[in-house]
Design a protein around this motif. Structure first.
Motif, PDB file in Angstrom:
ATOM      1  N   UNK A  53       0.485  -1.486  -0.273  1.00  0.00           N
ATOM      2  CA  UNK A  53       0.314   0.052   0.379  1.00  0.00           C
ATOM      3  C   UNK A  53       0.895   1.893   0.187  1.00  0.00           C
ATOM      4  N   UNK A  54       0.357   2.217  -0.341  1.00  0.00           N
ATOM      5  CA  UNK A  54       1.038   3.736  -0.337  1.00  0.00           C
ATOM      6  C   UNK A  54       0.745   4.309   0.731  1.00  0.00           C
ATOM      7  N   UNK A  67       7.690  -5.681  11.170  1.00  0.00           N
ATOM      8  CA  UNK A  67       7.212  -6.663  10.223  1.00  0.00           C
ATOM      9  C   UNK A  67       6.680  -6.655   9.090  1.00  0.00           C
ATOM     10  N   UNK A  68       6.864  -5.350   9.243  1.00  0.00           N
ATOM     11  CA  UNK A  68       6.624  -4.898   7.425  1.00  0.00           C
ATOM     12  C   UNK A  68       7.483  -4.917   5.987  1.00  0.00           C
ATOM     13  N   UNK A  69       6.459  -4.949   5.077  1.00  0.00           N
ATOM     14  CA  UNK A  69       7.557  -5.207   3.810  1.00  0.00           C
ATOM     15  C   UNK A  69       7.563  -3.619   2.957  1.00  0.00           C
ATOM     16  N   UNK A  70       8.490  -3.209   3.100  1.00  0.00           N
ATOM     17  CA  UNK A  70       8.976  -1.838   2.767  1.00  0.00           C
ATOM     18  C   UNK A  70       9.448  -1.792   1.983  1.00  0.00           C
ATOM     19  N   UNK A 109       0.055   2.990  -7.718  1.00  0.00           N
ATOM     20  CA  UNK A 109      -1.214   2.711  -8.332  1.00  0.00           C
ATOM     21  C   UNK A 109      -1.559   1.593  -9.216  1.00  0.00           C
ATOM     22  N   UNK A 110       0.193   1.377  -9.813  1.00  0.00           N
ATOM     23  CA  UNK A 110      -0.136   0.325 -11.105  1.00  0.00           C
ATOM     24  C   UNK A 110      -0.309  -0.870 -10.637  1.00  0.00           C
ATOM     25  N   UNK A 111      -0.187  -1.460  -9.207  1.00  0.00           N
ATOM     26  CA  UNK A 111      -0.219  -2.367  -8.422  1.00  0.00           C
ATOM     27  C   UNK A 111      -1.326  -2.413  -7.928  1.00  0.00           C
ATOM     28  N   UNK A 112      -1.887  -1.698  -7.697  1.00  0.00           N
ATOM     29  CA  UNK A 112      -3.716  -1.649  -7.397  1.00  0.00           C
ATOM     30  C   UNK A 112      -4.155  -1.433  -8.262  1.00  0.00           C
ATOM     31  N   UNK A 113      -3.427  -1.136  -9.398  1.00  0.00           N
ATOM     32  CA  UNK A 113      -5.440  -0.652 -10.404  1.00  0.00           C
ATOM     33  C   UNK A 113      -4.213  -1.076 -11.714  1.00  0.00           C
TER      34      UNK A 113
END
Ligand code: FES
Ligand code: FES
Length: 153
Positions: A53-54, A67-70, A109-113
């Motif tokens: 997510x952005x 624990x996140x992936x950035x 955006x490209x990843x989401x849509x």
């Protein structure tokens, strides 16, 4: 305290202080593409991708990244170069100050849509402020970029 996170595919275990903001942690770790513009969630310059997510890194306590992936722009150099070509072709590459956050949000955006309408592109990128372009050249560049990606698909 110590946290563990993944940045651009690599593991990190930095020590942080309780009030530390993720933006400062990323810059301290050497990810200088992450810039501070306003520091108040209004300019989009500090945009990163966290768990797909952005996210505005100036708005996130560093402790929340445990624990996140950035991903930062350093993790997308080829993609960033491709997007930059479209910006340059439309004259949207002026002082370049807004570019790191803008490009990160285009990637998000490209990843989401992957097939956004022009209206969706504008809505997604509305938080990325630019003092130079007046936004029309950026709009044309990204409309062309996503049309090009569609042809490639
Ligand atoms: S520095 Fe985070 S939105 Fe401006
Ligand atoms: S190109 Fe200068 S702020 Fe956007």
């Amino acid at each position: 305290m110590k946290i563990r996170l993944k940045i651009n595919g690599k593991d990190f275990a930095p020590h942080i202080y309780p009030s530390m903001i993720l933006l400062d942690l990323l810059r301290d770790l050497g990810f200088k593409s992450v810039k501070r513009g306003c520091g108040t969630t209004n300019c989009g310059l500090c945009t990163i991708i966290m768990d797909n997510k952005s996210v505005l890194s100036c708005s996130v306590p560093a402790a929340r990244a445990d624990g996140k992936e950035i991903y930062t722009l350093e993790g997308f150099q080829d993609k960033a170069a491709e997007i930059a070509e479209f910006l340059a072709d439309e004259g949207a590459d002026q002082c370049g100050f807004c570019a790191p956050g803008f490009v990160m949000n285009v990637i998000a955006l490209e990843k989401e849509n992957p097939n956004p309408t022009e209206k969706e592109i504008d809505e997604y990128l509305v938080g990325n402020l630019c003092r130079c372009t007046g936004y029309m050249s950026q709009h044309r560049a990204m409309a062309r970029y996503f049309a090009h990606k569609q042809k490639e698909a």
